[in-house]
Motif scaffolding. Structure first.
Motif, PDB file in Angstrom:
ATOM      1  N   VAL A  52       0.827  -1.217   0.000  1.00 33.26           N
ATOM      2  CA  VAL A  52       0.000   0.000   0.000  1.00 33.26           C
ATOM      3  C   VAL A  52       0.854   1.258   0.000  1.00 33.26           C
ATOM      4  O   VAL A  52       0.386   2.330  -0.423  1.00 33.26           O
ATOM      5  N   GLU A  53       2.106   1.150   0.479  1.00 35.14           N
ATOM      6  CA  GLU A  53       3.009   2.297   0.446  1.00 35.14           C
ATOM      7  C   GLU A  53       4.433   1.817   0.239  1.00 35.14           C
ATOM      8  O   GLU A  53       4.805   0.729   0.710  1.00 35.14           O
ATOM      9  N   GLU A  54       5.233   2.645  -0.434  1.00 35.44           N
ATOM     10  CA  GLU A  54       6.615   2.290  -0.715  1.00 35.44           C
ATOM     11  C   GLU A  54       7.440   3.557  -0.835  1.00 35.44           C
ATOM     12  O   GLU A  54       7.026   4.534  -1.460  1.00 35.44           O
ATOM     13  N   GLY A  55       8.612   3.548  -0.195  1.00 37.87           N
ATOM     14  CA  GLY A  55       9.505   4.707  -0.265  1.00 37.87           C
ATOM     15  C   GLY A  55      10.501   4.674   0.867  1.00 37.87           C
ATOM     16  O   GLY A  55      10.575   3.707   1.626  1.00 37.87           O
ATOM     17  N   SER A  56      11.262   5.752   1.026  1.00 43.02           N
ATOM     18  CA  SER A  56      12.186   5.834   2.151  1.00 43.02           C
ATOM     19  C   SER A  56      11.415   6.176   3.420  1.00 43.02           C
ATOM     20  O   SER A  56      10.240   6.583   3.369  1.00 43.02           O
ATOM     21  N   HIS A  57      12.071   6.012   4.532  1.00 38.86           N
ATOM     22  CA  HIS A  57      11.432   6.293   5.817  1.00 38.86           C
ATOM     23  C   HIS A  57      10.927   7.724   5.861  1.00 38.86           C
ATOM     24  O   HIS A  57       9.755   7.981   6.223  1.00 38.86           O
ATOM     25  N   ASP A  58      11.752   8.684   5.481  1.00 34.90           N
ATOM     26  CA  ASP A  58      11.356  10.100   5.547  1.00 34.90           C
ATOM     27  C   ASP A  58      10.232  10.405   4.565  1.00 34.90           C
ATOM     28  O   ASP A  58       9.307  11.168   4.876  1.00 34.90           O
ATOM     29  N   GLU A  59      10.313   9.814   3.354  1.00 33.30           N
ATOM     30  CA  GLU A  59       9.263  10.050   2.365  1.00 33.30           C
ATOM     31  C   GLU A  59       7.911   9.554   2.866  1.00 33.30           C
ATOM     32  O   GLU A  59       6.890  10.248   2.721  1.00 33.30           O
ATOM     33  N   LEU A  60       7.907   8.402   3.451  1.00 36.48           N
ATOM     34  CA  LEU A  60       6.642   7.834   3.923  1.00 36.48           C
ATOM     35  C   LEU A  60       6.073   8.615   5.096  1.00 36.48           C
ATOM     36  O   LEU A  60       4.848   8.777   5.206  1.00 36.48           O
ATOM     37  N   LEU A  61       6.943   9.117   5.946  1.00 32.22           N
ATOM     38  CA  LEU A  61       6.457   9.947   7.050  1.00 32.22           C
ATOM     39  C   LEU A  61       5.822  11.232   6.538  1.00 32.22           C
ATOM     40  O   LEU A  61       4.798  11.699   7.053  1.00 32.22           O
ATOM     41  N   SER A  62       6.421  11.790   5.512  1.00 31.60           N
ATOM     42  CA  SER A  62       5.908  13.060   4.977  1.00 31.60           C
ATOM     43  C   SER A  62       4.555  12.889   4.299  1.00 31.60           C
ATOM     44  O   SER A  62       3.807  13.871   4.158  1.00 31.60           O
ATOM     45  N   ARG A  63       4.215  11.664   3.871  1.00 29.21           N
ATOM     46  CA  ARG A  63       2.937  11.436   3.200  1.00 29.21           C
ATOM     47  C   ARG A  63       1.770  11.320   4.176  1.00 29.21           C
ATOM     48  O   ARG A  63       0.603  11.376   3.766  1.00 29.21           O
ATOM     49  N   SER A  64       2.082  11.108   5.462  1.00 35.22           N
ATOM     50  CA  SER A  64       1.041  10.996   6.509  1.00 35.22           C
ATOM     51  C   SER A  64       0.013   9.913   6.170  1.00 35.22           C
ATOM     52  O   SER A  64      -1.196  10.092   6.365  1.00 35.22           O
ATOM     53  N   GLY A  65       0.497   8.799   5.658  1.00 32.42           N
ATOM     54  CA  GLY A  65      -0.397   7.701   5.290  1.00 32.42           C
ATOM     55  C   GLY A  65      -0.365   6.584   6.316  1.00 32.42           C
ATOM     56  O   GLY A  65      -0.175   6.808   7.529  1.00 32.42           O
ATOM     57  N   ARG A  66      -0.561   5.336   5.838  1.00 27.17           N
ATOM     58  CA  ARG A  66      -0.626   4.186   6.738  1.00 27.17           C
ATOM     59  C   ARG A  66       0.696   3.978   7.456  1.00 27.17           C
ATOM     60  O   ARG A  66       0.710   3.647   8.645  1.00 27.17           O
ATOM     61  N   TYR A  67       1.817   4.179   6.769  1.00 29.41           N
ATOM     62  CA  TYR A  67       3.111   4.005   7.425  1.00 29.41           C
ATOM     63  C   TYR A  67       3.309   5.037   8.524  1.00 29.41           C
ATOM     64  O   TYR A  67       3.785   4.709   9.624  1.00 29.41           O
ATOM     65  N   ALA A  68       2.957   6.263   8.260  1.00 31.64           N
ATOM     66  CA  ALA A  68       3.116   7.327   9.263  1.00 31.64           C
ATOM     67  C   ALA A  68       2.267   7.017  10.499  1.00 31.64           C
ATOM     68  O   ALA A  68       2.722   7.208  11.638  1.00 31.64           O
ATOM     69  N   ASP A  69       1.038   6.544  10.275  1.00 31.04           N
ATOM     70  CA  ASP A  69       0.197   6.164  11.424  1.00 31.04           C
ATOM     71  C   ASP A  69       0.845   5.033  12.223  1.00 31.04           C
ATOM     72  O   ASP A  69       0.855   5.055  13.463  1.00 31.04           O
ATOM     73  N   PHE A  70       1.357   4.058  11.512  1.00 27.30           N
ATOM     74  CA  PHE A  70       2.007   2.915  12.175  1.00 27.30           C
ATOM     75  C   PHE A  70       3.241   3.379  12.961  1.00 27.30           C
ATOM     76  O   PHE A  70       3.489   2.937  14.079  1.00 27.30           O
ATOM     77  N   TRP A  71       3.994   4.262  12.356  1.00 31.83           N
ATOM     78  CA  TRP A  71       5.191   4.809  13.018  1.00 31.83           C
ATOM     79  C   TRP A  71       4.811   5.574  14.284  1.00 31.83           C
ATOM     80  O   TRP A  71       5.425   5.397  15.339  1.00 31.83           O
ATOM     81  N   ASN A  72       3.809   6.421  14.195  1.00 26.77           N
ATOM     82  CA  ASN A  72       3.408   7.224  15.347  1.00 26.77           C
ATOM     83  C   ASN A  72       2.920   6.348  16.503  1.00 26.77           C
ATOM     84  O   ASN A  72       3.230   6.605  17.663  1.00 26.77           O
ATOM     85  N   ILE A  73       2.163   5.308  16.147  1.00 29.36           N
ATOM     86  CA  ILE A  73       1.688   4.394  17.200  1.00 29.36           C
ATOM     87  C   ILE A  73       2.860   3.670  17.851  1.00 29.36           C
ATOM     88  O   ILE A  73       2.900   3.449  19.056  1.00 29.36           O
ATOM     89  N   SER A  74       3.862   3.323  17.041  1.00 29.28           N
ATOM     90  CA  SER A  74       5.002   2.550  17.538  1.00 29.28           C
ATOM     91  C   SER A  74       5.920   3.373  18.419  1.00 29.28           C
ATOM     92  O   SER A  74       6.455   2.870  19.413  1.00 29.28           O
ATOM     93  N   VAL A  75       6.134   4.643  18.078  1.00 32.83           N
ATOM     94  CA  VAL A  75       7.126   5.444  18.803  1.00 32.83           C
ATOM     95  C   VAL A  75       6.520   6.283  19.907  1.00 32.83           C
ATOM     96  O   VAL A  75       7.232   6.749  20.798  1.00 32.83           O
ATOM     97  N   THR A  76       5.195   6.488  19.901  1.00 32.21           N
ATOM     98  CA  THR A  76       4.569   7.338  20.924  1.00 32.21           C
ATOM     99  C   THR A  76       4.798   6.834  22.333  1.00 32.21           C
ATOM    100  O   THR A  76       5.184   7.598  23.225  1.00 32.21           O
ATOM    101  N   PRO A  77       4.606   5.521  22.632  1.00 31.91           N
ATOM    102  CA  PRO A  77       4.854   5.052  24.011  1.00 31.91           C
ATOM    103  C   PRO A  77       6.285   5.303  24.451  1.00 31.91           C
ATOM    104  O   PRO A  77       6.543   5.620  25.603  1.00 31.91           O
TER     105      PRO A  77
END
Length: 571
Positions: free
Chosen positions: A542-567
């Motif tokens: 569903v998404e493909e790119g570098s870590h920074d690119e995917l974060l900037s898109r605010s898509g499924r990867y960004a949501d997953f990242w935020n959930i993972s690093v928030t705690p």
């Protein structure tokens, strides 16, 4: 039975087995013919000149001696063939199991293979050593004796021969009636074996949950089903055993009555009647043993058929003209893969340039670990292609493919042996300096120094004497020692403490340096070191790119990242 046995064994054992069966048949025939000499012996002993029986007694003794020698040779041959076949079949079964696709090993296979590799294989291969000689003797010896009886007196011989088709019919009927109960018994045995393994493996969880009593009841239920199946098997066998005994006894009675009638009518003498009765009694003994031998042979045949079924299971096909890749890039091209009725991947495509790192992210069940297994060709895809160095993995021999890839799993299994032996699995011919260098790079040397015995310390079955972090260091050292261009990592730090995690990460960094890497990431710190990231969901990328690119898109990867690093951030 013999045909199934020869098919399972393969052509290399066929000639030896046929020679052994022929020798056993000759031995049984000699045994029957030796009893023919009782006719002149008893005739002379009960005649007017008993001294004339001496030459016949000597001949009878010589015949018995010849039979004894042949019996010793045939039994020894059967034992040697059985031992050789058992040894060979363990290797053949092990090699075949190692080549079967991983998908073959579902949850029900553990108990089935466990029973087959232990009791089942011993029972099947024990046919030549323990069952074949008495079975051949039980068939050939009575027929030889009946032939002698027919030659001596056709009326008594035919009376004895009438029992043959009845005995054969009873054996066939018993085999058919036992087929269902034998299959049920095997199913219950397999289920019970699986329950025992499950009970042992689940001890930590069961004790933590305080439910050992309940689980023990489940195991007891399984064992009780085995007992019931055994009882039904015995009850199903009883009619055949009783019928066989009655048939033999009735036949003996008929021969006795007919012999008495002929003797009273003056057709034959008392000595001849006595001889016929001795022959008939000797004919009855092996026939009565057929019930017990038949039951054992049916069990062995069932095991042979199950073994044959496993050996007929096709492994992943090897290419006729294998290719060897010269590059080390990876690619999936329009791959569709189904596991049972579930579609794991649907038209998935991506590539990993040589020397780059790809991280695969997604929710549990997205197929991340399956992706690594497809790259290593643990399965074949349904459509599309998996390529290594531009070559379809189906066109690369298994040995060459495995020589290109090192895999580090999340759950590490170590063989019962020393630390050094487990590390050397990566490259058995490595010299000591290379082994020590790989251990140092994986920081395994720290573990070796503090363990009693050092490199000779035993890790236990499955590596149970080491901690999870220590097992991972052994696994990484093994992969480093293998020194291959492609590395597949199923996130190896997800269950480690901070100290072991840091040590393992250091080893992984050395392992990944300069290699083509595909890593399944559960902890997101690993993703940041990747050149590219794939986010899997619903069997698709569903998404493909570098870590920074995917974060900037605010898509499924960004949501997953935020959930993972928030705690972590809140702590």
């Amino acid at each position: 039975m013999i045909r199934t046995l020869l098919r399972v064994l393969g052509p290399e054992y066929a000639r030896t087995m046929r020679r052994t069966v022929a020798l056993m048949a000759i031995t049984a025939a000699v045994e029957g013919l030796s009893y023919a000499l009782l006719v002149p012996v008893l005739r002379e002993l009960f005649g007017s000149t008993p001294d004339d029986a001496v030459p016949w007694l000597i001949a009878f003794g010589a015949a018995v001696a010849v039979y004894a020698v042949l019996r010793y040779i045939s039994d020894l041959s059967g034992m040697r063939v059985g031992t050789k076949m058992l040894h060979g079949m363990y290797y053949r079964l092990g090699e075949h199991l190692a080549r079967l696709p991983i998908g073959w090993y579902n949850s029900g296979r553990v108990g089935e293979v466990s029973v087959m590799a232990s009791r089942g294989l011993l029972q099947a291969m024990g046919v030549a050593a323990h069952l074949l000689a008495p079975f051949v003797s039980a068939l050939v010896t009575p027929l030889t004796i009946v032939a002698v009886m027919i030659a001596f007196n056709w009326q008594l011989g035919l009376a004895a021969l009438i029992a043959a088709p009845v005995v054969a019919a009873i054996q066939v009927w018993t085999a058919r009636s036992m087929a269902g109960t034998d299959a049920e018994r095997h199913a219950r045995d397999t289920e019970a074996s699986g329950r025992v393994i499950e009970f042992l493996q689940a001890q930590p969880v069961l004790r933590a949950g305080g439910r050992t009593g309940e689980r023990f009841e489940l195991l007891d239920d399984s064992l009780r089903e085995v007992q019931r199946a055994s009882r039904r098997s015995v009850l199903a066998m009883l009619p055949g055993a009783v019928g066989l005994t009655l048939t033999v006894q009735v036949s003996f009675t008929v021969v006795l009555a007919l012999g008495t009638s002929l003797a009273l009518g003056g057709s034959i003498g008392a000595a001849e009647v006595l001889t016929i009765l001795v022959l008939a009694a000797r004919c009855a003994d092996p026939l009565l043993s057929l019930s017990d031998i038949g039951g054992k042979l049916r069990g062995a045949r069932s095991e042979l058929e199950r073994l044959d079924k496993v050996l007929r299971t096709e492994p992943l096909p090897e290419p006729r003209e294998p290719l060897r890749p010269v590059r080390h890039d990876l690619a999936l091209e329009s791959v569709t893969f189904r596991h049972g009725e579930r579609t794991v991947f649907d038209e998935v495509s991506f590539s990993v340039p040589q020397g780059q790192r790809l991280a695969v992210v997604g929710l549990s069940g997205a197929g991340k670990s399956t992706l690594l297994q497809l790259l290593a060709r643990f399965y074949d895809v349904d459509t599309g292609a998996v390529r290594v160095g531009g070559v379809d993995v189906r066109e690369i021999s298994t040995d060459v493919l495995m020589a290109q890839i090192a895999i580090v799993f999340q759950d590490v299994y170590l063989f019962d042996g020393t630390i050094e032996e487990n590390v050397r699995l990566g490259r058995p011919d490595a010299d000591e300096a290379d082994v020590r260098a790989a251990a140092t790079a994986a920081r395994l040397d720290e573990v070796v120094e503090r363990l009693p015995g050092g490199w000779a310390a035993n890790v236990g079955e499955g590596g149970t004497l080491l901690s999870g972090g220590e097992r991972q260091r052994v696994s990484i050292a093994r992969a480093l020692l293998k020194n291959v261009p492609v590395v597949l990592l199923d996130e190896v730090t997800s269950a480690l403490d901070p100290v072991n995690e840091a040590a393992v990460h250091e080893g992984i960094e050395r392992l990944m340096a300069g290699r083509t890497v595909v890593m399944v990431a559960h902890r997101m710190r690993t993703v940041q070191r990747a050149d590219r990231v794939l986010f899997l969901e619903g069997g698709r990328i569903v998404e493909e790119g570098s870590h920074d690119e995917l974060l900037s898109r605010s898509g499924r990867y960004a949501d997953f990242w935020n959930i993972s690093v928030t705690p972590v951030a809140s702590e």
